[in-house]
Write a protein that holds these residues in place. Structure first.
Motif, PDB file in Angstrom:
ATOM      1  N   THR A   1      10.028 -35.860 -73.496  1.00  0.00           N
ATOM      2  CA  THR A   1       8.681 -35.888 -74.071  1.00  0.00           C
ATOM      3  C   THR A   1       8.239 -37.315 -74.372  1.00  0.00           C
ATOM      4  OG1 THR A   1       9.410 -35.768 -76.384  1.00  0.00           O
ATOM      5  CG2 THR A   1       9.215 -33.683 -75.174  1.00  0.00           C
ATOM      6  N   LYS A   2       6.996 -37.456 -74.771  1.00  0.00           N
ATOM      7  CA  LYS A   2       6.419 -38.776 -75.014  1.00  0.00           C
ATOM      8  C   LYS A   2       7.007 -39.475 -76.230  1.00  0.00           C
ATOM      9  CE  LYS A   2       2.430 -36.987 -77.598  1.00  0.00           C
ATOM     10  NZ  LYS A   2       0.947 -36.908 -77.629  1.00  0.00           N
ATOM     11  N   THR A   3       7.706 -38.751 -77.079  1.00  0.00           N
ATOM     12  CA  THR A   3       8.329 -39.365 -78.254  1.00  0.00           C
ATOM     13  C   THR A   3       9.726 -39.895 -77.955  1.00  0.00           C
ATOM     14  OG1 THR A   3       9.251 -37.267 -79.014  1.00  0.00           O
ATOM     15  CG2 THR A   3       7.034 -37.842 -79.791  1.00  0.00           C
ATOM     16  N   GLN A   4      10.194 -39.709 -76.726  1.00  0.00           N
ATOM     17  CA  GLN A   4      11.564 -40.091 -76.361  1.00  0.00           C
ATOM     18  C   GLN A   4      11.571 -41.266 -75.389  1.00  0.00           C
ATOM     19  OE1 GLN A   4      12.506 -36.049 -74.938  1.00  0.00           O
ATOM     20  NE2 GLN A   4      14.088 -35.926 -76.521  1.00  0.00           N
ATOM     21  N   THR A   5      12.716 -41.934 -75.321  1.00  0.00           N
ATOM     22  CA  THR A   5      12.941 -42.991 -74.337  1.00  0.00           C
ATOM     23  C   THR A   5      13.963 -42.493 -73.323  1.00  0.00           C
ATOM     24  OG1 THR A   5      12.468 -44.773 -75.907  1.00  0.00           O
ATOM     25  CG2 THR A   5      13.786 -45.342 -73.972  1.00  0.00           C
ATOM     26  N   LEU A   6      13.664 -42.691 -72.041  1.00  0.00           N
ATOM     27  CA  LEU A   6      14.561 -42.285 -70.967  1.00  0.00           C
ATOM     28  C   LEU A   6      14.979 -43.519 -70.176  1.00  0.00           C
ATOM     29  CD1 LEU A   6      15.945 -40.021 -69.311  1.00  0.00           C
ATOM     30  CD2 LEU A   6      13.857 -39.920 -67.923  1.00  0.00           C
ATOM     31  N   ILE A   7      16.290 -43.784 -70.154  1.00  0.00           N
ATOM     32  CA  ILE A   7      16.851 -44.930 -69.429  1.00  0.00           C
ATOM     33  C   ILE A   7      17.430 -44.412 -68.113  1.00  0.00           C
ATOM     34  CG2 ILE A   7      18.561 -46.785 -69.479  1.00  0.00           C
ATOM     35  CD1 ILE A   7      18.382 -46.627 -72.586  1.00  0.00           C
ATOM     36  N   LEU A   8      16.958 -44.978 -67.011  1.00  0.00           N
ATOM     37  CA  LEU A   8      17.379 -44.561 -65.669  1.00  0.00           C
ATOM     38  C   LEU A   8      18.256 -45.632 -65.058  1.00  0.00           C
ATOM     39  CD1 LEU A   8      13.882 -43.309 -64.585  1.00  0.00           C
ATOM     40  CD2 LEU A   8      15.848 -41.839 -64.936  1.00  0.00           C
ATOM     41  N   ASP A   9      19.449 -45.234 -64.622  1.00  0.00           N
ATOM     42  CA  ASP A   9      20.419 -46.201 -64.114  1.00  0.00           C
ATOM     43  C   ASP A   9      21.154 -45.610 -62.915  1.00  0.00           C
ATOM     44  OD1 ASP A   9      21.994 -48.746 -64.530  1.00  0.00           O
ATOM     45  OD2 ASP A   9      23.639 -47.321 -64.748  1.00  0.00           O
ATOM     46  N   GLY A  10      21.808 -46.461 -62.156  1.00  0.00           N
ATOM     47  CA  GLY A  10      22.766 -46.042 -61.136  1.00  0.00           C
ATOM     48  C   GLY A  10      22.242 -44.992 -60.177  1.00  0.00           C
ATOM     49  N   SER A  11      22.942 -43.857 -60.127  1.00  0.00           N
ATOM     50  CA  SER A  11      22.615 -42.801 -59.177  1.00  0.00           C
ATOM     51  C   SER A  11      21.194 -42.283 -59.352  1.00  0.00           C
ATOM     52  CB  SER A  11      23.593 -41.629 -59.334  1.00  0.00           C
ATOM     53  OG  SER A  11      24.926 -42.034 -59.174  1.00  0.00           O
ATOM     54  N   ALA A  12      20.704 -42.233 -60.581  1.00  0.00           N
ATOM     55  CA  ALA A  12      19.341 -41.752 -60.809  1.00  0.00           C
ATOM     56  C   ALA A  12      18.329 -42.632 -60.075  1.00  0.00           C
ATOM     57  CB  ALA A  12      19.030 -41.722 -62.302  1.00  0.00           C
TER      58      ALA A  12
END
Length: 287
Positions: free
Chosen positions: A120-131
């Motif tokens: 959701t907009k209140t969260q932080t999503l960190i994308l690394d490696g395989s993603a």
């Protein structure tokens, strides 16, 4: 180009309040570690633990449960095949990391797509490696990756070849202007890019920052996985995504260069154990 220095640490890290509890320091979920690359998820979660996140959950293949709890019983574990168990952990999280050791098979792709749609907009999503590789594959196949419509604050942590696949910019063409243009063209407006290289660069909108810490002794597998956990924990505790990311990048490099004074090679597991000492030092130097 704005240099990232130890001042970024003293501006972000604060002494802990006397009256506080684990819920005050961030809920972090790490989604990573298949049967082949279980160590990647464990290193990311371990780094979040040593950097001070209050509650950490590793969502991973069940083969990794025993290894995690033999090392860090403080970290919770969720079987990533059990969506009914994983969903509440994602919902409760402040920061989610997905990608370290995730893999590139159909299950990994589906889990990434589901995660992008769930945050959701209140969260932080960190994308690394395989993603990042899966997203680059979707771009190349002209398919919807899910990143276009995700609501969360996004942070990308590619090394230069991963960024090449995402942006279509060969490493020699990865100038500040070209990187900013690619970030604008391919990703949501508030996305932060942590471009890992000799002097890691952080992009956010029109701003570009360059790290001044680090050492070649850090050139070993798992160092990037460790960085994701440090970034996640810093954001979980200190909230501001850009300021916390810059501080995390410097802290990661500082721990490595400090150990390199006496170690020819610095292992990620060694680096993360130094992080709490450095944080204590800079918490006492707050601006």
């Amino acid at each position: 180009m704005i240099p990232i220095t130890d001042k970024n640490l003293s501006q972000v890290i604060r002494p802990r309040a006397a009256e506080s509890h684990k819920g005050n320091y961030g809920r972090v979920v790490i989604i990573g570690g298949n049967q082949t690359y279980g160590g990647a998820g464990i290193m990311s979660a371990s780094a979040a633990l040593y950097t001070g996140a209050g509650l950490i959950t590793l969502a991973s293949d069940p083969v990794n449960r025993t290894a995690l709890h033999a090392t860090h019983p403080e970290i919770m574990f969720v079987n990533w095949h059990e969506r009914a168990e994983l969903a509440p952990s994602i919902t409760a999280a402040d920061v989610i990391v997905i990608g370290p050791g995730l893999g590139l098979d159909g299950f990994a792709r589906e889990l990434l797509t589901w995660t992008l749609a769930t945050v959701t907009k209140t969260q932080t999503l960190i994308l690394d490696g395989s993603a990042l590789t899966l997203i680059a594959q979707a771009f190349a196949e002209k398919q919807t990756s899910g990143i276009e419509s995700t609501a969360a604050q996004l942070i990308l942590t590619p090394h230069q070849e991963e960024w090449h696949r995402l942006s279509q910019l060969p490493i020699a063409a990865q100038t500040v202007a070209q990187n900013q243009a690619a970030l604008t063209n391919f990703f949501p407006p508030a996305t932060i890019l942590v471009l890992k290289q000799h002097r890691t660069q952080v992009y956010a909108g029109e701003a570009c920052f360059e790290n001044t810490s680090g050492h070649p002794a850090m050139a070993i597998g798992g160092m990037g996985d460790t960085l994701t956990g440090i970034i996640a924990a810093m954001i979980g505790q200190f909230k501001s995504p850009l300021a916390a990311t810059n501080a995390a990048v410097y802290l990661h490099g500082l721990a490595g260069e400090t150990l390199a004074r006496t170690h020819y090679v610095v292992l990620p597991s060694q680096l993360i154990r130094l992080v709490p000492r450095l944080m204590t030092k800079y918490a006492q130097m707050t601006d």
